[in-house]
Design a protein around this motif. Structure first.
Motif, PDB file in Angstrom:
ATOM      1  N   LEU A  17       1.574  14.662   1.034  1.00 32.27           N
ATOM      2  CA  LEU A  17       1.805  13.902   2.263  1.00 32.27           C
ATOM      3  C   LEU A  17       3.249  13.436   2.313  1.00 32.27           C
ATOM      4  O   LEU A  17       3.837  13.108   1.290  1.00 32.27           O
ATOM      5  CB  LEU A  17       0.946  12.623   2.297  1.00 32.27           C
ATOM      6  CG  LEU A  17      -0.568  12.683   2.294  1.00 32.27           C
ATOM      7  CD1 LEU A  17      -1.127  11.262   2.371  1.00 32.27           C
ATOM      8  CD2 LEU A  17      -1.073  13.515   3.464  1.00 32.27           C
ATOM      9  N   CYS A  18       3.776  13.391   3.527  1.00 32.52           N
ATOM     10  CA  CYS A  18       5.040  12.693   3.733  1.00 32.52           C
ATOM     11  C   CYS A  18       4.742  11.574   4.721  1.00 32.52           C
ATOM     12  O   CYS A  18       4.194  11.833   5.789  1.00 32.52           O
ATOM     13  CB  CYS A  18       6.102  13.651   4.268  1.00 32.52           C
ATOM     14  SG  CYS A  18       7.692  12.823   4.470  1.00 32.52           S
ATOM     15  N   VAL A  19       5.020  10.338   4.333  1.00 34.39           N
ATOM     16  CA  VAL A  19       4.710   9.196   5.201  1.00 34.39           C
ATOM     17  C   VAL A  19       5.961   8.413   5.542  1.00 34.39           C
ATOM     18  O   VAL A  19       6.913   8.369   4.762  1.00 34.39           O
ATOM     19  CB  VAL A  19       3.681   8.233   4.548  1.00 34.39           C
ATOM     20  CG1 VAL A  19       2.331   8.912   4.378  1.00 34.39           C
ATOM     21  CG2 VAL A  19       4.178   7.691   3.221  1.00 34.39           C
ATOM     22  N   GLY A  20       5.953   7.795   6.709  1.00 36.32           N
ATOM     23  CA  GLY A  20       7.110   7.022   7.164  1.00 36.32           C
ATOM     24  C   GLY A  20       7.418   5.856   6.239  1.00 36.32           C
ATOM     25  O   GLY A  20       8.569   5.574   5.930  1.00 36.32           O
ATOM     26  N   THR A  21       6.374   5.146   5.796  1.00 38.32           N
ATOM     27  CA  THR A  21       6.545   3.951   4.963  1.00 38.32           C
ATOM     28  C   THR A  21       5.522   3.969   3.840  1.00 38.32           C
ATOM     29  O   THR A  21       4.345   4.221   4.092  1.00 38.32           O
ATOM     30  CB  THR A  21       6.333   2.677   5.813  1.00 38.32           C
ATOM     31  OG1 THR A  21       7.222   2.722   6.939  1.00 38.32           O
ATOM     32  CG2 THR A  21       6.609   1.410   5.026  1.00 38.32           C
ATOM     33  N   LEU A  22       5.983   3.709   2.637  1.00 36.64           N
ATOM     34  CA  LEU A  22       5.057   3.655   1.497  1.00 36.64           C
ATOM     35  C   LEU A  22       5.254   2.336   0.749  1.00 36.64           C
ATOM     36  O   LEU A  22       6.369   1.988   0.356  1.00 36.64           O
ATOM     37  CB  LEU A  22       5.300   4.845   0.563  1.00 36.64           C
ATOM     38  CG  LEU A  22       4.335   4.988  -0.621  1.00 36.64           C
ATOM     39  CD1 LEU A  22       4.062   6.468  -0.921  1.00 36.64           C
ATOM     40  CD2 LEU A  22       4.856   4.308  -1.881  1.00 36.64           C
ATOM     41  N   LEU A  23       4.165   1.589   0.586  1.00 42.37           N
ATOM     42  CA  LEU A  23       4.187   0.348  -0.197  1.00 42.37           C
ATOM     43  C   LEU A  23       3.449   0.645  -1.492  1.00 42.37           C
ATOM     44  O   LEU A  23       2.288   1.039  -1.460  1.00 42.37           O
ATOM     45  CB  LEU A  23       3.447  -0.773   0.554  1.00 42.37           C
ATOM     46  CG  LEU A  23       3.864  -1.002   2.005  1.00 42.37           C
ATOM     47  CD1 LEU A  23       2.897  -1.955   2.695  1.00 42.37           C
ATOM     48  CD2 LEU A  23       5.271  -1.564   2.048  1.00 42.37           C
ATOM     49  N   THR A 391      -2.347   4.013   7.652  1.00 43.06           N
ATOM     50  CA  THR A 391      -2.535   3.450   8.994  1.00 43.06           C
ATOM     51  C   THR A 391      -1.259   3.571   9.816  1.00 43.06           C
ATOM     52  O   THR A 391      -0.159   3.577   9.266  1.00 43.06           O
ATOM     53  CB  THR A 391      -2.959   1.967   8.899  1.00 43.06           C
ATOM     54  OG1 THR A 391      -3.064   1.431  10.222  1.00 43.06           O
ATOM     55  CG2 THR A 391      -1.944   1.131   8.126  1.00 43.06           C
ATOM     56  N   ARG A 392      -1.451   3.678  11.136  1.00 40.58           N
ATOM     57  CA  ARG A 392      -0.281   3.624  12.024  1.00 40.58           C
ATOM     58  C   ARG A 392       0.063   2.186  12.391  1.00 40.58           C
ATOM     59  O   ARG A 392       1.056   1.943  13.062  1.00 40.58           O
ATOM     60  CB  ARG A 392      -0.556   4.435  13.293  1.00 40.58           C
ATOM     61  CG  ARG A 392      -0.638   5.920  13.005  1.00 40.58           C
ATOM     62  CD  ARG A 392      -0.401   6.705  14.255  1.00 40.58           C
ATOM     63  NE  ARG A 392      -1.272   6.226  15.314  1.00 40.58           N
ATOM     64  CZ  ARG A 392      -1.304   6.775  16.523  1.00 40.58           C
ATOM     65  NH1 ARG A 392      -0.518   7.779  16.818  1.00 40.58           N
ATOM     66  NH2 ARG A 392      -2.125   6.319  17.415  1.00 40.58           N
ATOM     67  N   HIS A 393      -0.795   1.250  11.976  1.00 38.13           N
ATOM     68  CA  HIS A 393      -0.578  -0.164  12.298  1.00 38.13           C
ATOM     69  C   HIS A 393      -0.086  -0.856  11.037  1.00 38.13           C
ATOM     70  O   HIS A 393      -0.880  -1.351  10.244  1.00 38.13           O
ATOM     71  CB  HIS A 393      -1.875  -0.791  12.800  1.00 38.13           C
ATOM     72  CG  HIS A 393      -2.518   0.007  13.887  1.00 38.13           C
ATOM     73  ND1 HIS A 393      -2.078  -0.048  15.195  1.00 38.13           N
ATOM     74  CD2 HIS A 393      -3.516   0.921  13.870  1.00 38.13           C
ATOM     75  CE1 HIS A 393      -2.797   0.778  15.938  1.00 38.13           C
ATOM     76  NE2 HIS A 393      -3.673   1.379  15.159  1.00 38.13           N
ATOM     77  N   SER A 394       1.218  -0.858  10.831  1.00 41.15           N
ATOM     78  CA  SER A 394       1.760  -1.315   9.554  1.00 41.15           C
ATOM     79  C   SER A 394       1.425  -2.780   9.279  1.00 41.15           C
ATOM     80  O   SER A 394       1.705  -3.659  10.103  1.00 41.15           O
ATOM     81  CB  SER A 394       3.276  -1.139   9.517  1.00 41.15           C
ATOM     82  OG  SER A 394       3.763  -1.721   8.329  1.00 41.15           O
ATOM     83  N   ALA A 400      -2.770  -8.946  10.051  1.00 39.54           N
ATOM     84  CA  ALA A 400      -3.950  -8.721  10.913  1.00 39.54           C
ATOM     85  C   ALA A 400      -4.107  -7.243  11.263  1.00 39.54           C
ATOM     86  O   ALA A 400      -5.197  -6.800  11.617  1.00 39.54           O
ATOM     87  CB  ALA A 400      -3.842  -9.555  12.182  1.00 39.54           C
ATOM     88  N   ASN A 401      -3.021  -6.473  11.100  1.00 43.47           N
ATOM     89  CA  ASN A 401      -3.096  -5.029  11.360  1.00 43.47           C
ATOM     90  C   ASN A 401      -4.055  -4.318  10.407  1.00 43.47           C
ATOM     91  O   ASN A 401      -4.469  -3.193  10.681  1.00 43.47           O
ATOM     92  CB  ASN A 401      -1.699  -4.389  11.250  1.00 43.47           C
ATOM     93  CG  ASN A 401      -0.921  -4.524  12.549  1.00 43.47           C
ATOM     94  OD1 ASN A 401      -1.498  -4.841  13.590  1.00 43.47           O
ATOM     95  ND2 ASN A 401       0.376  -4.291  12.491  1.00 43.47           N
ATOM     96  N   LEU A 402      -4.390  -4.972   9.292  1.00 46.26           N
ATOM     97  CA  LEU A 402      -5.341  -4.363   8.345  1.00 46.26           C
ATOM     98  C   LEU A 402      -6.706  -4.148   8.988  1.00 46.26           C
ATOM     99  O   LEU A 402      -7.519  -3.381   8.476  1.00 46.26           O
ATOM    100  CB  LEU A 402      -5.499  -5.252   7.101  1.00 46.26           C
ATOM    101  CG  LEU A 402      -4.294  -5.328   6.175  1.00 46.26           C
ATOM    102  CD1 LEU A 402      -4.477  -6.424   5.134  1.00 46.26           C
ATOM    103  CD2 LEU A 402      -4.064  -3.986   5.485  1.00 46.26           C
ATOM    104  N   ARG A 403      -6.990  -4.828  10.074  1.00 43.95           N
ATOM    105  CA  ARG A 403      -8.290  -4.671  10.751  1.00 43.95           C
ATOM    106  C   ARG A 403      -8.290  -3.486  11.713  1.00 43.95           C
ATOM    107  O   ARG A 403      -9.332  -3.085  12.192  1.00 43.95           O
ATOM    108  CB  ARG A 403      -8.619  -5.928  11.564  1.00 43.95           C
ATOM    109  CG  ARG A 403      -8.800  -7.176  10.719  1.00 43.95           C
ATOM    110  CD  ARG A 403      -9.111  -8.364  11.622  1.00 43.95           C
ATOM    111  NE  ARG A 403      -8.920  -9.616  10.925  1.00 43.95           N
ATOM    112  CZ  ARG A 403      -9.889 -10.284  10.293  1.00 43.95           C
ATOM    113  NH1 ARG A 403     -11.109  -9.824  10.294  1.00 43.95           N
ATOM    114  NH2 ARG A 403      -9.620 -11.416   9.679  1.00 43.95           N
ATOM    115  N   LYS A 404      -7.109  -2.977  12.032  1.00 44.01           N
ATOM    116  CA  LYS A 404      -7.032  -1.908  13.038  1.00 44.01           C
ATOM    117  C   LYS A 404      -7.347  -0.541  12.440  1.00 44.01           C
ATOM    118  O   LYS A 404      -7.493  -0.410  11.229  1.00 44.01           O
ATOM    119  CB  LYS A 404      -5.657  -1.926  13.690  1.00 44.01           C
ATOM    120  CG  LYS A 404      -5.425  -3.223  14.469  1.00 44.01           C
ATOM    121  CD  LYS A 404      -4.126  -3.194  15.234  1.00 44.01           C
ATOM    122  CE  LYS A 404      -3.925  -4.515  15.977  1.00 44.01           C
ATOM    123  NZ  LYS A 404      -2.510  -4.702  16.343  1.00 44.01           N
TER     124      LYS A 404
END
Ligand SMILES: [Zn+2]
Length: 426
Positions: A17-23, A391-394, A400-404
């Motif tokens: 995978l290539c992802v925009g943001t990785l934590l 997720t697309r909802h960073s 709260a984006n964790l719920r999306k």
């Protein structure tokens, strides 16, 4: 809404995978345009550059998926939950009736929570104790060869308290044994993965303080900690009120749970001695949110708010000081539903003043690297299990984006969640 199906990694298939943001669960700065390779078992590669060719299918030059608008981070670790209690049940009479059920019934009610937790993105739970063996049964199920779809679970079994003092609904007394060593040995024999201590009482909401003397002396805490260490077990201590927190710290526990009224000098000791803090905002917040049902008057509500404000200030201070903060919701407490209550706890930590990245780390890498779990999860790093969220909802733009809508990858299988469960049964 456009959906990107994340391929499951079955058989020996490796996915790039290539992802925009990785934590990664530990760093404070995200990786941008990051590459990751994983199979069903584990993460194989993480980096800013494409993976080496010998890690890929012959001739593969492009990622299997290019997800430039996605954020990837570890699955969430709930570090304080009581599986034997249904937190979502708001009727106090029904809650009391629930507690009177047989251990078998309590286990049967706890089972359906497991898969829901995974689908919500919670991939590990540190159970915080019960005396009916519910947590231990789930821990054994997790370690068994016919493990169902469930988060990693470990449990202390019955917590340890003093006879006649707070905690009898989840603990058994030290007085049942002639020594601390025998008390701990019996817990270990019953299957305890770690040892839970109750050195203090709870907050007296009417007085807005912890008014009871601590239950345990420093020496008692220390003896239990030493005994636990001889069995290679960590200890975690329910402790609120600065007098009792002091004893838990000086007794050498691995983590302070709740920690209401902790002082700055105590936070400094915790940092220096690598004692983690699990602040559990949610159960107190729920008392405010359901003040009417609980019968709290204006004065009590104002006490509760003051306690929460003080706790928030301590959390920010602890973060700035470098104390290891680990997220746990005390799920099962009044109003704190399993899974949903944990997402709520993370929002409360953010509202208290923690940066979103610090909240995510508290819910992932902090627990993973301090709590000696028996499986490797909670970080995006080679060798860790393939349990992560896309997720697309960073969440960096608000926890709260964790719920999306998100995808949960669990040991190679992808689940899509775009709605949240109601709290029935949780
Ligand atoms: Zn608890």
């Amino acid at each position: 809404m456009e959906r990107v199906p994340i391929p499951s990694a079955t058989g020996g298939r490796k996915i790039w995978l290539c992802v925009g943001t990785l934590l990664d669960g530990v760093s404070t700065k995200p990786l941008r345009n990051a590459h990751m390779v994983y199979d069903r078992n584990q993460i194989l590669f993480v980096g800013e550059n494409p993976p080496p060719a010998d890690m890929l299918k012959a001739g593969q030059r492009e990622p299997d998926l290019n997800l430039s608008d996605y954020t990837l981070f570890p699955g969430l670790i709930e570090a304080h939950a009581h599986f034997f209690l249904e937190g979502g049940e708001l009727d106090p009479d029904k809650r009391a009736a629930c507690l009177k059920q047989t251990p078998g019934e309590l286990q049967r009610l706890a089972r359906p929570r497991l898969e829901k937790l995974v689908r919500l993105g919670v991939i590990a739970v540190r159970d915080a104790g019960d005396k009916d063996g519910v947590g231990l049964a789930l821990s054994k199920l997790c370690a068994s060869s016919d493990r169902p779809l469930m988060p990693y679970v470990d449990s202390p079994g019955a917590a340890i308290h003093h006879k006649g003092r707070y905690g009898s609904f989840m603990a058994e007394p030290m007085e049942d044994f002639s020594s601390s060593g025998q008390c701990v040995a019996a817990r270990v024999k019953a299957g305890a993965d770690r040892i839970k201590l109750i050195p203090t009482g709870i907050i007296n909401f009417k007085k807005g303080a912890v008014t009871a003397e601590p239950q345990m002396t420093t020496e008692e805490v220390r003896e239990l900690v030493v005994a636990a260490k001889t069995f290679g077990r960590q200890t975690f201590a329910h402790a609120s009120g600065d007098a009792g927190i002091e004893r838990a710290i000086d007794g050498g526990v691995d983590s302070v749970e709740h920690g209401f009224f902790v002082r700055a000098d105590q936070l400094a000791k915790m940092r220096d001695r690598q004692i983690a803090w699990v602040p559990t905002f949610a159960p107190v917040q729920e008392q405010v949110d359901h003040a009417e049902v609980m019968g709290w008057d204006g004065e009590v509500v104002s006490n509760l708010r003051k306690i929460l404000d003080q706790h928030a200030a301590s959390l920010v201070k602890a973060h700035e000081m470098g104390v290891r903060i680990i997220a746990g919701s005390d799920a099962g407490s009044y109003g704190v539903a399993h899974g949903i209550g944990f997402l709520n706890e993370l929002e409360l930590m953010e509202r208290a003043g923690l940066p979103a990245a610090a909240v995510i780390n508290a819910a992932t890498g902090a627990g993973s690297s301090r709590l000696a779990f028996k499986e490797k999860f909670g970080q995006i790093k080679p060798g860790f299990l393939s349990r992560f969220i896309l997720t697309r909802h960073s969440p960096l733009e608000g926890v709260a984006n964790l719920r999306k809508q998100r995808f949960v990858m669990f040991d190679g299988t992808a689940f899509e969640s775009d709605e949240n469960f109601d709290s029935t049964g949780l």
